[in-house]
Design a protein around this motif. Structure first.
Motif, PDB file in Angstrom:
ATOM      1  N   GLN A 598       0.826  -1.205   0.000  1.00  0.00           N
ATOM      2  CA  GLN A 598       0.000   0.000   0.000  1.00  0.00           C
ATOM      3  C   GLN A 598       0.864   1.259   0.000  1.00  0.00           C
ATOM      4  N   GLU A 599       0.486   2.206  -0.839  1.00  0.00           N
ATOM      5  CA  GLU A 599       1.164   3.499  -0.852  1.00  0.00           C
ATOM      6  C   GLU A 599       0.528   4.457   0.155  1.00  0.00           C
ATOM      7  N   TRP A 600      -0.742   4.198   0.453  1.00  0.00           N
ATOM      8  CA  TRP A 600      -1.505   5.113   1.297  1.00  0.00           C
ATOM      9  C   TRP A 600      -1.888   4.412   2.602  1.00  0.00           C
ATOM     10  N   TYR A 601      -2.244   5.180   3.596  1.00  0.00           N
ATOM     11  CA  TYR A 601      -2.652   4.631   4.892  1.00  0.00           C
ATOM     12  C   TYR A 601      -3.835   3.676   4.718  1.00  0.00           C
ATOM     13  N   HIS A 602      -4.764   4.070   3.854  1.00  0.00           N
ATOM     14  CA  HIS A 602      -5.907   3.214   3.543  1.00  0.00           C
ATOM     15  C   HIS A 602      -5.630   2.458   2.239  1.00  0.00           C
ATOM     16  N   ASP A 603      -6.373   1.406   2.012  1.00  0.00           N
ATOM     17  CA  ASP A 603      -6.155   0.577   0.819  1.00  0.00           C
ATOM     18  C   ASP A 603      -6.876   1.198  -0.373  1.00  0.00           C
ATOM     19  N   TRP A 604      -6.342   2.321  -0.804  1.00  0.00           N
ATOM     20  CA  TRP A 604      -6.927   3.053  -1.922  1.00  0.00           C
ATOM     21  C   TRP A 604      -6.072   2.864  -3.174  1.00  0.00           C
ATOM     22  N   ASP A 605      -6.720   3.052  -4.322  1.00  0.00           N
ATOM     23  CA  ASP A 605      -5.999   2.995  -5.592  1.00  0.00           C
ATOM     24  C   ASP A 605      -5.305   4.322  -5.860  1.00  0.00           C
ATOM     25  N   ASP A 606      -4.246   4.265  -6.656  1.00  0.00           N
ATOM     26  CA  ASP A 606      -3.655   5.492  -7.177  1.00  0.00           C
ATOM     27  C   ASP A 606      -4.598   6.095  -8.216  1.00  0.00           C
ATOM     28  N   SER A 607      -4.616   7.415  -8.300  1.00  0.00           N
ATOM     29  CA  SER A 607      -5.347   8.058  -9.393  1.00  0.00           C
ATOM     30  C   SER A 607      -4.780   7.616 -10.743  1.00  0.00           C
ATOM     31  N   ASP A 608      -3.459   7.448 -10.786  1.00  0.00           N
ATOM     32  CA  ASP A 608      -2.780   6.952 -11.978  1.00  0.00           C
ATOM     33  C   ASP A 608      -2.034   5.674 -11.586  1.00  0.00           C
ATOM     34  N   PRO A 609      -2.593   4.507 -11.864  1.00  0.00           N
ATOM     35  CA  PRO A 609      -1.954   3.249 -11.426  1.00  0.00           C
ATOM     36  C   PRO A 609      -0.560   3.031 -11.988  1.00  0.00           C
ATOM     37  N   GLN A 610      -0.246   3.670 -13.113  1.00  0.00           N
ATOM     38  CA  GLN A 610       1.081   3.512 -13.716  1.00  0.00           C
ATOM     39  C   GLN A 610       1.988   4.709 -13.413  1.00  0.00           C
ATOM     40  N   HIS A 611       1.731   5.393 -12.331  1.00  0.00           N
ATOM     41  CA  HIS A 611       2.483   6.608 -12.018  1.00  0.00           C
ATOM     42  C   HIS A 611       3.987   6.343 -11.953  1.00  0.00           C
ATOM     43  N   ARG A 612       4.763   7.329 -12.415  1.00  0.00           N
ATOM     44  CA  ARG A 612       6.222   7.169 -12.547  1.00  0.00           C
ATOM     45  C   ARG A 612       6.939   7.040 -11.207  1.00  0.00           C
ATOM     46  N   HIS A 613       6.394   7.649 -10.155  1.00  0.00           N
ATOM     47  CA  HIS A 613       7.032   7.549  -8.836  1.00  0.00           C
ATOM     48  C   HIS A 613       6.662   6.232  -8.166  1.00  0.00           C
ATOM     49  N   GLN A 614       7.635   5.672  -7.438  1.00  0.00           N
ATOM     50  CA  GLN A 614       7.398   4.467  -6.646  1.00  0.00           C
ATOM     51  C   GLN A 614       8.049   4.639  -5.269  1.00  0.00           C
ATOM     52  N   SER A 615       7.807   5.810  -4.683  1.00  0.00           N
ATOM     53  CA  SER A 615       8.494   6.214  -3.459  1.00  0.00           C
ATOM     54  C   SER A 615       8.225   5.280  -2.292  1.00  0.00           C
TER      55      SER A 615
END
Length: 802
Positions: A598-615
């Motif tokens: 998960q990128e976010w605290y909640h299990d939400w999708d990215d607005s852009d699933p293929q976003h260039r950042h993978q921080s």
């Protein structure tokens, strides 16, 4: 520029004078026509002075840069003294799950944009040629950091050789003709900055100054986006002299001219008044005129061959520390742009793969030798007054990626400009921590910075989207470079005197910045994930949240390193315990419903699933606390995240993904990404086009697009990660060797613990290993389930069959 409809033309028919159809050199870029665009030019540098050489016939232009020539002046870090007062209402909005309001209020925690890395000017060499031009050839040989241009006109062969010397702080261009008295040319200078030219009988002197303000190129409505004031801004000087054999030197208007010479050498000296991030360059600056004059005077006492000999003696020992071979190649000898096109269409070219790796090392040596002045987004090569993203230090990935291979690829000294810069950043960062975040201990830095060590969040005081403007974890990321430098060098004095205070200051900020969530776990709030945005279950697209995975990953890594540093130095036991307690209380990693991290605290999708950042994958790389062996579930979640994102992305992002796949020990996927990083991209100037993805320009510079140098450095770092890793307490040999590299050898890679490793492999299996202990110590070598313990004294070397 050459257009090829079919990249599989009859390559064997392409023959140039002095060239053969044998396989390519792994250290040369070459072309059969002059550059038209910057992205076709050949770049040279001595770590301060940058030159981009076009190699034209009738007119050769050379873009000049100086690493210390920026717009602006010392920043006032106290630019928004009451910003922190907005924190309670931001946190309240987030606690109430009102993310739209959180986004709106987060804009109150914003300051000014950075200043811009400036172009110094353009040197023009104009030639008197009448007749048909033939046998054109230009090259950059990265093994000696020398560029050449040769051609014939009416049977006369003309040649130019270009170097930018670190020992002499000079650019020297040697011009020759193989017919007596055939050399006729003039030299002039232009700049997009303010300048005056003074020509004497034997010198061309240019003095000028940079803008005191340049608007970010995303600020479309700023009146007078480039502002000059003769009493403000960094001063610069560009002084030029010519030594010639035969013929006559004359001054004509604003240029120098040579007529009827057999050969000539043009010397170019540049200097600026920059005197530190906290000194006004107009009132407290260095004497740029005196410095430029002295450099030119000293260089003129030497001939070209003397300057070149000193240049080679300085450069080659650094470059030659590492040698890489990936086996035999059948790739034909083609101009570099054609070579890239052929390779991207699936052809084999192992020497191109070696060249790209070594080109990354060349670029770091050439752009990073000035204390506290790291390589920018464009290294030290920028022709624009308003360059993309200010050609600044973008610290949510890009400036860090520039230095990933500094230690592993045996260029530790060239890490120092970044490491010394962190100290400057901590000074302004103390004010940023207090005024933007209400933290009275430690220091913080945010999304971008510049030569003035600006540390505040950007956005122009509320006009920027929190998606990219409000992230505040760059100090936390940057201090991990300090620990890495210690791990590779074992320099305890550096750790004690330089690294540890900065690491501790960053840790103090993080301890005081985190708050407890509803479950009693420590999180950051407000939080963003660099340049990405989420989509809530009810459809809201936002950026401001709490407990961002990237934030907590960087804090974890920096705390773990800080704990180890305190143990090495045997200090701060109480503070160490506080860090250990905080680590235990931090909100843990979460694996989402798709099996992703998960990128976010909640299990939400990215607005852009293929976003260039993978921080949020920081813990896998460049962090070290997620590994397939120690945290297999988290590593599998990182893999799933990368699969969801896909492989198509911008240049620097592809560079990062090579390293991530290598850390997952998937050499074939890392290699696939490496090949895709070498996708040929047409010159794009200032255009940013994410939709077409990134790759490589004709001159091998990274195409974000537009040009960003971080992809070059990230790609080179990825090669090392495929061949050797040392972040798990052992030296892991060939951990992610791709099938395509079944034969090869490498010399001089560096491992944590102060070891240098060379090895040979055949049929995908390790054959021979050599280990040098720089400072002495014990380590364990691992490959394919086999281990060997090595203990060596300082300077001792051991070689053995595996």
């Amino acid at each position: 520029m050459r257009k090829l409809d079919n990249v599989f033309l009859c390559f064997s028919l392409i023959i140039l004078v002095g060239q053969t159809t044998t396989a390519q050199s792994p250290t040369k870029l070459w072309f059969d026509e002059p550059a038209t665009y910057f992205e076709e030019s050949l770049v040279l540098g001595n770590g301060k002075m940058g030159a981009s050489v076009f190699g034209g016939v009738e007119s050769d232009q050379i873009y000049l840069n100086d690493a210390t020539l920026w717009s602006g002046e010392p920043v006032d870090p106290n630019m928004n003294p009451d910003a922190y007062k907005s924190l309670p209402k931001i946190r309240e909005a987030l606690a109430n799950e009102d993310y739209k309001l959180g986004d709106q209020l987060n804009r109150e925690l914003q300051g000014k944009f950075t200043e811009s890395f400036a172009p110094l000017g353009t040197l023009f060499l104009k030639f008197e040629h009448d007749g048909e031009v033939g046998d054109y050839y230009r090259e950059l040989d990265i093994s000696n950091a020398t560029a050449k241009t040769t051609y014939q006109v009416d049977g006369v062969k003309f040649s130019r050789e270009y170097i930018v010397s670190h020992p002499d702080q000079i650019m020297a261009v040697k011009l020759t003709a193989d017919k007596e008295a055939a050399l006729n040319f003039s030299v002039s200078f232009e700049s997009l900055l303010k300048f005056e030219t003074n020509v004497t009988s034997d010198a061309l002197k240019v003095d000028g100054y940079a803008p005191y303000y340049v608007a970010h190129n995303i600020q479309r409505n700023v009146k007078d986006p480039v502002r000059f004031d003769e009493n403000r801004g960094t001063r610069f000087s560009s002084y030029l002299g010519i030594e010639h054999e035969g013929g006559e030197l004359t001054a004509t208007g604003d240029s120098l001219a040579v007529h009827g010479a057999n050969e000539a050498t043009v010397y170019v000296s540049i200097a600026t008044s920059f005197n530190g991030f906290d000194k006004d360059p107009a009132k407290e600056g260095l004497d740029n005129k005196a410095i430029a004059a002295e450099q030119l005077s000293q260089a003129a006492k030497k001939d070209f061959e003397e300057i070149k000999a000193a240049h080679l003696a300085d450069y080659q020992p650094f470059f030659s520390r590492v040698a890489l071979s990936l086996g035999e190649t059948d790739a034909p000898n083609l101009p570099t742009d054609e070579r890239l096109k052929r390779y991207f269409h699936g052809a084999e070219d192992k020497n191109l793969e070696v060249l790209y790796f070594q080109f990354g090392r060349y670029l770091l040596i050439s752009s990073s030798r000035t204390k506290a002045v790291p390589a920018t987004l464009q290294g030290i090569w920028n022709p624009y007054v308003q360059p993309p993203w200010c050609s600044n230090y973008t610290m949510n990935i890009n400036v860090e990626e520039n230095y990933w291979m500094a230690e592993t690829a045996n260029l530790s000294e060239f890490h120092m400009p970044l490491l010394t810069y962190i100290d400057n950043l901590s000074k302004t960062g103390e004010v940023t921590a207090k005024t933007f975040y209400g933290v009275d201990q430690g220091w913080a830095a945010c999304h971008t910075s510049d030569i003035w060590a600006m540390s505040n969040p950007v956005g122009d005081f509320g006009n920027g989207s929190p998606q990219w403007a409000n992230w505040n974890m760059s100090g936390t990321w940057l201090v991990t470079h300090l620990w890495e430098h210690y791990q590779f060098t074992q320099d305890k004095e550096f750790l004690k005197n330089d690294a540890y205070p900065l690491m501790k200051g960053s840790a103090e900020f993080c301890l005081n910045w985190m708050i407890e969530d509803s479950k009693g776990k420590l999180i950051t709030s407000p939080s963003t994930s660099p340049e990405n945005s989420y989509r809530t279950n009810d459809g809201y697209r936002g950026s401001t949240l709490y407990g961002g995975t990237a934030d907590l990953a960087m804090i974890r890594e920096s705390f773990l390193q800080m704990i180890e540093a305190s143990k090495v130095l045997d200090v701060d036991a109480e503070f160490r315990a506080e860090l250990e307690q905080a680590l235990a209380q931090m909100h843990p990693y979460q694996i989402g419903k798709k099996g992703n991290l998960q990128e976010w605290y909640h299990d939400w999708d990215d607005s852009d699933p293929q976003h260039r950042h993978q921080s949020h994958l920081f813990g896998l790389h460049p962090g070290n606390h997620i590994t397939p062996a120690s945290t297999p579930e988290l590593a599998a979640a990182c893999r799933k995240t990368l699969e969801i994102k896909g492989d198509e992305s911008t240049g620097w992002s592809k560079g990062w993904r090579i390293n991530l796949w290598a850390r997952l020990r998937d050499g074939n996927h890392a290699y696939k990404m490496y090949r895709e990083l070498l996708q040929f991209v047409e010159p794009s100037g200032l255009r940013t086009d994410y939709s077409k993805g990134g790759g490589t320009y004709p001159n091998l510079l990274d195409a974000h697009p537009p040009f960003q140098i971080d992809g070059n450095f990230g790609g080179a770092a990825g090669v090392v990660e495929m061949l050797m890793q040392s972040h798990e307490g052992v030296i892991d040999l060939l951990p992610a060797l791709p099938d395509a590299w079944e034969e090869g050898s490498v010399e001089g890679l560096c491992a944590r613990g102060g070891f240098e490793v060379s090895m040979d492999w055949s049929n995908g299996q390790l054959q021979k290993v050599t280990v040098l202990a720089k400072s002495g110590g014990k380590t364990t070598l691992v490959c394919n389930g086999k281990e060997k313990v090595v203990e060596l004294a300082a300077g001792e070397r051991v070689a053995f069959d595996w």
